[in-house]
Motif scaffolding. Structure first.
Motif, short mmCIF file in Angstrom:
data_model
loop_
_atom_site.label_atom_id
_atom_site.label_comp_id
_atom_site.label_asym_id
_atom_site.label_seq_id
_atom_site.Cartn_x
_atom_site.Cartn_y
_atom_site.Cartn_z
N SER A 50 0.79 -1.12 0.03
CA SER A 50 -0.11 -0.03 0.21
C SER A 50 0.83 1.14 -0.05
O SER A 50 0.48 2.34 -0.57
CB SER A 50 -1.07 -0.01 1.25
OG SER A 50 -0.47 0.60 2.40
N ILE A 60 5.92 -0.09 -9.62
CA ILE A 60 6.23 1.17 -9.48
C ILE A 60 6.98 2.06 -10.73
O ILE A 60 6.56 3.34 -10.69
CB ILE A 60 6.81 1.33 -8.19
CG1 ILE A 60 6.43 2.64 -7.32
CG2 ILE A 60 8.43 1.39 -8.46
CD1 ILE A 60 7.13 2.69 -6.04
N SER A 67 2.32 2.10 -3.62
CA SER A 67 1.15 2.83 -4.32
C SER A 67 1.11 4.35 -3.97
O SER A 67 0.96 5.22 -4.66
CB SER A 67 -0.17 2.30 -4.74
OG SER A 67 -0.69 1.59 -3.66
N ARG A 125 4.11 6.28 -5.27
CA ARG A 125 3.78 6.41 -6.53
C ARG A 125 2.84 7.49 -6.76
O ARG A 125 3.21 8.57 -7.70
CB ARG A 125 3.39 5.16 -7.34
CG ARG A 125 3.25 5.34 -8.78
CD ARG A 125 4.64 5.51 -9.47
NE ARG A 125 4.51 5.44 -10.76
CZ ARG A 125 4.98 6.11 -11.57
NH1 ARG A 125 5.25 7.39 -11.25
NH2 ARG A 125 4.85 5.82 -12.90
N ASP A 126 1.79 7.66 -5.99
CA ASP A 126 0.86 8.63 -6.22
C ASP A 126 1.48 9.97 -5.74
O ASP A 126 1.32 10.97 -6.45
CB ASP A 126 -0.56 8.20 -5.41
CG ASP A 126 -1.17 7.34 -5.94
OD1 ASP A 126 -1.20 6.80 -7.27
OD2 ASP A 126 -2.14 6.76 -5.09
#
Ligand SMILES: Nc1ncnc2c1ncn2[C@@H]1O[C@H](COP(=O)(O)OP(=O)(O)O)[C@@H](O)[C@H]1O
Ligand SMILES: [Mg+2]
Length: 242
Positions: free
Chosen positions: A175, A204, A178, A181-182
């Motif tokens: 989690s 990623i 991500s 990455r966001d």
């Protein structure tokens, strides 16, 4: 921003070369992973980019400017390491603010400016309510998000991540992967991630550079690498990690 790494070489104490004429370009906004087995030179390359190590030869060009000999503290790069390395005696807000307080001269925002920036960053990592907590009162994943916010506080020109998820258990790791990455996308900063974990790199990164014994064996998108492994080493490495 683009970073050009030109024929970078490094050895320690006159020993064998740990980096051997590594060349690589990191494009604007790109997420690049350095993937390879333990000891292949990933951290040495990242630390050389950060300015924590001085290469024996080669150059680093940031938007064409030679930064090879600019001290680490003046490069305005954000860094996140495996150990969260938060300051234990500072709360979350103070940890995030730290990067801003050490900025010099005009670059250093006013107290009110710093407070607003910290609030925005806590909001970004969805920890607005936890600014008063101390690191010991946070989970590993939360600590790593704070480390990420602290790295982003200075509005870095480049984000450097060395195995930032390795100390976390599998579910948290996924989690956090991500959310990192966001965050990187949202902020629009280019990032280099060091990892020995193929799944992580492929999940990623826009491009993955596969390192082996101080050289980049191959660089490409996850699809390119999967479909077209360019050397026996890359093929074996990817098969072993699949
Ligand atoms: N400070 C150092 N002094 C001597 N040797 C080092 C030092 N740092 C790394 N090395 C050696 O350089 C090689 C690459 O290390 P490193 O860059 O940490 O690899 P990776 O991050 O890919 O696991 C290893 O053989 C390691 O033992
Ligand atoms: Mg390493």
């Amino acid at each position: 921003m683009s970073l050009r790494i030109e024929t970078l070489s490094k050895s320690f104490d006159g020993g064998a070369s740990v980096l051997r004429e590594v060349s690589l370009t990191v494009h604007d906004g790109e997420f690049l992973a350095l993937l390879g087995p333990s000891g292949s030179g990933k951290t040495t390359l990242l630390n050389s980019i950060a300015g924590l190590l001085t290469p024996d030869s080669g150059r680093l060009l940031l938007d064409g400017e030679d930064i090879t000999h600019i001290p680490a503290g003046q490069r305005r790069f954000g860094m996140v390491f495996q150990s969260y390395a938060l300051f234990r005696h500072m709360n979350v807000a103070q940890n995030v603010e730290f990067g801003l307080r050490v900025l010099k001269g005009n670059a250093r925002p006013s107290k009110a400016g710093r407070r607003a920036r910290v609030a925005a960053l806590l909001d970004l990592i969805e920890m607005s309510d936890l600014g008063d907590r101390y690191p010991a009162q946070l989970s590993g994943g939360q600590q790593q998000r704070v480390a990420m916010a602290r790295a982003l506080a200075i509005d870095p020109r480049l984000l450097l991540l060395d195995e930032p998820f390795s100390a976390l258990d599998a579910q948290v790791r996924q989690s956090l992967r991500s959310s990192v990455r966001d965050l990187q996308r949202k902020v629009g900063v280019a990032a280099i991630l060091v990892t020995h974990d193929q799944t992580e790199a492929f999940a990623i990164a826009d491009r993955v550079a596969i390192m082996n014994d101080g050289v980049i064996e191959q660089i490409g998108s996850p699809d390119e690498l999967r479909q077209n492994p360019g050397s026996p080493f890359v093929r074996r490495f990817l098969e072993a990690g699949a």
